[in-house]
Design an enzyme around this catalytic site. Sequence first.
Site, mmCIF file in Angstrom:
data_model
loop_
_atom_site.group_PDB
_atom_site.id
_atom_site.type_symbol
_atom_site.label_atom_id
_atom_site.label_comp_id
_atom_site.label_asym_id
_atom_site.label_seq_id
_atom_site.Cartn_x
_atom_site.Cartn_y
_atom_site.Cartn_z
ATOM 1 N N SER A 31 0.812 -1.184 0.065
ATOM 2 C CA SER A 31 -0.080 -0.023 -0.164
ATOM 3 C C SER A 31 0.803 0.995 0.016
ATOM 4 O O SER A 31 0.423 2.311 0.748
ATOM 5 C CB SER A 31 -0.996 0.227 1.269
ATOM 6 O OG SER A 31 -1.610 -1.041 1.171
ATOM 7 N N GLU A 86 -18.807 5.018 -13.787
ATOM 8 C CA GLU A 86 -17.477 5.525 -13.038
ATOM 9 C C GLU A 86 -16.246 4.875 -13.643
ATOM 10 O O GLU A 86 -15.091 5.317 -13.519
ATOM 11 C CB GLU A 86 -17.460 5.086 -11.527
ATOM 12 C CG GLU A 86 -17.682 3.578 -11.169
ATOM 13 C CD GLU A 86 -19.115 3.078 -11.114
ATOM 14 O OE1 GLU A 86 -20.042 3.626 -11.969
ATOM 15 O OE2 GLU A 86 -19.372 2.139 -10.426
ATOM 16 N N LYS A 134 2.404 1.228 -5.317
ATOM 17 C CA LYS A 134 3.237 0.662 -6.350
ATOM 18 C C LYS A 134 2.060 0.644 -7.527
ATOM 19 O O LYS A 134 2.921 0.879 -8.876
ATOM 20 C CB LYS A 134 3.443 -0.957 -5.986
ATOM 21 C CG LYS A 134 4.102 -1.819 -6.878
ATOM 22 C CD LYS A 134 4.751 -2.919 -6.302
ATOM 23 C CE LYS A 134 3.882 -3.589 -5.115
ATOM 24 N NZ LYS A 134 2.999 -4.650 -5.669
ATOM 25 N N GLY A 135 1.093 0.549 -7.464
ATOM 26 C CA GLY A 135 0.348 0.497 -8.959
ATOM 27 C C GLY A 135 0.315 2.064 -9.306
ATOM 28 O O GLY A 135 0.114 2.073 -10.715
ATOM 29 N N ILE A 181 5.123 -15.498 1.011
ATOM 30 C CA ILE A 181 5.069 -16.790 0.276
ATOM 31 C C ILE A 181 4.381 -16.986 -1.074
ATOM 32 O O ILE A 181 5.008 -17.360 -1.954
ATOM 33 C CB ILE A 181 4.624 -17.838 1.336
ATOM 34 C CG1 ILE A 181 5.351 -17.913 2.482
ATOM 35 C CG2 ILE A 181 4.192 -19.319 0.830
ATOM 36 C CD1 ILE A 181 4.983 -18.687 3.733
ATOM 37 N N GLN A 198 -31.720 0.422 -9.558
ATOM 38 C CA GLN A 198 -32.795 -0.615 -9.289
ATOM 39 C C GLN A 198 -33.531 -0.033 -8.157
ATOM 40 O O GLN A 198 -34.678 0.013 -8.232
ATOM 41 C CB GLN A 198 -32.244 -1.972 -9.049
ATOM 42 C CG GLN A 198 -31.278 -2.458 -10.108
ATOM 43 C CD GLN A 198 -30.621 -3.631 -9.954
ATOM 44 O OE1 GLN A 198 -30.758 -3.900 -8.634
ATOM 45 N NE2 GLN A 198 -30.182 -4.249 -11.036
ATOM 46 N N CYS A 256 -26.321 1.382 -11.164
ATOM 47 C CA CYS A 256 -26.579 0.001 -11.081
ATOM 48 C C CYS A 256 -27.511 -0.307 -9.997
ATOM 49 O O CYS A 256 -28.804 -0.148 -9.985
ATOM 50 C CB CYS A 256 -25.204 -0.731 -10.770
ATOM 51 S SG CYS A 256 -25.425 -2.372 -11.487
ATOM 52 N N LEU A 257 -27.161 -0.864 -8.700
ATOM 53 C CA LEU A 257 -28.056 -0.933 -7.770
ATOM 54 C C LEU A 257 -28.997 0.310 -7.477
ATOM 55 O O LEU A 257 -30.064 0.439 -6.958
ATOM 56 C CB LEU A 257 -27.461 -1.481 -6.263
ATOM 57 C CG LEU A 257 -28.063 -1.641 -5.157
ATOM 58 C CD1 LEU A 257 -29.349 -2.613 -5.535
ATOM 59 C CD2 LEU A 257 -27.530 -1.978 -3.982
ATOM 60 N N HIS A 260 -21.963 0.926 -15.070
ATOM 61 C CA HIS A 260 -21.444 1.633 -14.088
ATOM 62 C C HIS A 260 -20.247 2.822 -14.933
ATOM 63 O O HIS A 260 -19.383 2.413 -15.305
ATOM 64 C CB HIS A 260 -20.264 0.614 -13.557
ATOM 65 C CG HIS A 260 -20.909 -0.176 -12.647
ATOM 66 N ND1 HIS A 260 -21.252 0.228 -11.058
ATOM 67 C CD2 HIS A 260 -21.405 -1.638 -12.553
ATOM 68 C CE1 HIS A 260 -21.803 -0.803 -10.661
ATOM 69 N NE2 HIS A 260 -22.046 -1.935 -11.328
ATOM 70 N N GLN A 277 17.093 -1.772 2.144
ATOM 71 C CA GLN A 277 18.317 -2.708 1.984
ATOM 72 C C GLN A 277 18.206 -3.975 1.985
ATOM 73 O O GLN A 277 18.515 -5.009 1.143
ATOM 74 C CB GLN A 277 19.605 -2.226 2.868
ATOM 75 C CG GLN A 277 19.999 -0.912 2.763
ATOM 76 C CD GLN A 277 21.103 -0.521 3.721
ATOM 77 O OE1 GLN A 277 21.694 -1.378 4.419
ATOM 78 N NE2 GLN A 277 21.104 0.606 4.212
HETATM 79 N N1 GLN Z 1 -27.194 -6.449 -6.957
HETATM 80 C C1 GLN Z 1 -27.531 -5.991 -8.182
HETATM 81 C C2 GLN Z 1 -27.576 -6.953 -9.341
HETATM 82 O O1 GLN Z 1 -26.906 -7.841 -9.323
HETATM 83 C C3 GLN Z 1 -26.867 -4.639 -8.665
HETATM 84 C C4 GLN Z 1 -25.430 -4.863 -8.927
HETATM 85 C C5 GLN Z 1 -24.330 -3.604 -8.943
HETATM 86 O O2 GLN Z 1 -24.757 -2.761 -8.232
HETATM 87 N N2 GLN Z 1 -23.350 -3.814 -9.186
HETATM 88 O O3 GLN Z 1 -28.339 -6.693 -10.312
#
Ligand code: GLN
Length: 541
Positions: free
Chosen positions: A16, A512, A19-20, A151, A388, A384-385, A510, A195
């Site tokens: 953390s 984002e 590195k990425g 490991i 919904q 997404c959710l 998504h 080192q």
């Molecule tokens: N749980 C919801 C689904 O499977 C929403 C998934 C999510 O928000 N990525 O459709």
Amino acid sequence: MSGTKYIFFTGGVVSSVGKGVTAAATGRLLKERGFKVAIQKLDPYINVDPGTMSPYQHGEVYVLDDGAECDLDLGHYERFIDIRLNKACNATTGQVYAEVIARERRGDYLGGTIQVIPHITNEIKRRIALVAESTQADFVLVEVGGTVGDIEGQPFLEAIRQLRSDLGRENTLYVHVTWLPLIGANGELKTKPTQHSVRELRSIGITPDMIIARSDSEVDDDLLAKIALFCDVEKRAVIPLPTVPVLYEVPLILEEAGVADYIIQRLGLASRPKPDWTEWIDLVRRVEAPKPTVKIALVGKYVELHDAYMSVAEALKHAGIHAGVEVEISWVLSTDLEKGKDLEEIRDADGILVPGGFGSRGIEGKITAIHHARKRSVPFLGLCLGMQLMVVEFAREVLADENVNSTEFEPRTIHPVIDLMPDQKSITGLGGTMRLGLYPCQIQPDTHSAAAYGQPLIQERHRHRYEFNNAYREKLTAAGLIIAGQSPDGKLVEIVEMYGHPFMVACQFHPEFLSRPNQPHPLFSAFVHAVILHAGVHVSD
Ligand code: GLN
């Protein structure tokens, strides 16, 4: 692939330390010089992918165009380098073993004894080569997860060690990213752990060509010389990288330190002119410039760990930078809202965002937040959710029934406004079985989404099992729900908006994952602009 150069990033001392980001920023330096860059993360854990891991364990699950569910570092890579990666770019111990064992069961090894060396290491090397083949990149950057000495990481380190003999010195470079701790009352930076980790690396046959020394304060020249001497690395290849408030400064710091020029020279390539960094410098300047603040409540169930919403937070930041505001995220735990706590966080917010999620915990809290956004005309973005639940919340009012739900949370609800897709009903396994990756979406004219995207057909990344139930389309649209985006065949609802609301937009995908620091995502930008209007803040140009 012949001609491809490989840069391997290992971590020392502690994890953390960035590195990425260091690997991603290095990729950007090379891309800016006109090279085609690809980048891969090797994850030593035994899970096949992070898709089924708890976000508390691993932060967000990042999704690629081809539907690969991968480590959040891939998000850093895509944002920093501004590229699109594919599923070859993330490999785990789980995948490597699954492949080797499947081959053994098929009899491919003709009765041979299967061992870590060469069978597992060969499979790792095959997966590294796959990145070069699938991308035709000039440079393949490979980040080995974890720190030297773990490991689980050993087969990966052994594989990258072998690659130097396989591919030659002129095609391989090892970069070790370490940490200099600050010790004592006078705050002295210590090189000893570095080192030790280099010694450990050398004991397995890898001598680093470059050391990136991360620290919380400036590293002086004597200390760099000391690291160079003890670790047998050229002084100019010991690169100090102090912690910076703005992550996007990292490529500029590495550029200034000559990282790309050193890499190019060491790998025998002709030098290239220094790139024009004006856009990045401007980006950092914009981030640092004082600006008014808007507050967006992010209502989720994993908010204690901000990494669980890494790309959402980044996308909000990008939109804020370009709109000239500081987006302050108020992290609201959805289960707290259910207990009647933190309601003032919702009331005080200039905008509300409900991101993706799984499982029933905290659902009613999110619905409370959505209800508030709808009734009080607070700008809302659902992902997404979040989409919904926006549908569930509205349908409860339209159908005058509190029991309306998604079948994910109430399998026997009499109003399943969100339901499993028919092709999901027969699936029993959890890993990699969702609707994943890039899908097209047709945008409805005269909507917020149409104004934001400015084009009728878009492609966005998905990761979900449930969908809007078309049986409720007529009733809900008659009451004011707008279907602002759908699959080109009209079967899947992809974006909804609320009629008469200043900005209530939610999408099944998504967005984002496609936001970039220099190119904020249109839906996030539109949301942040609505938030600015709602907050009544004045933004200067
Ligand atoms: N749980 C919801 C689904 O499977 C929403 C998934 C999510 O928000 N990525 O459709």
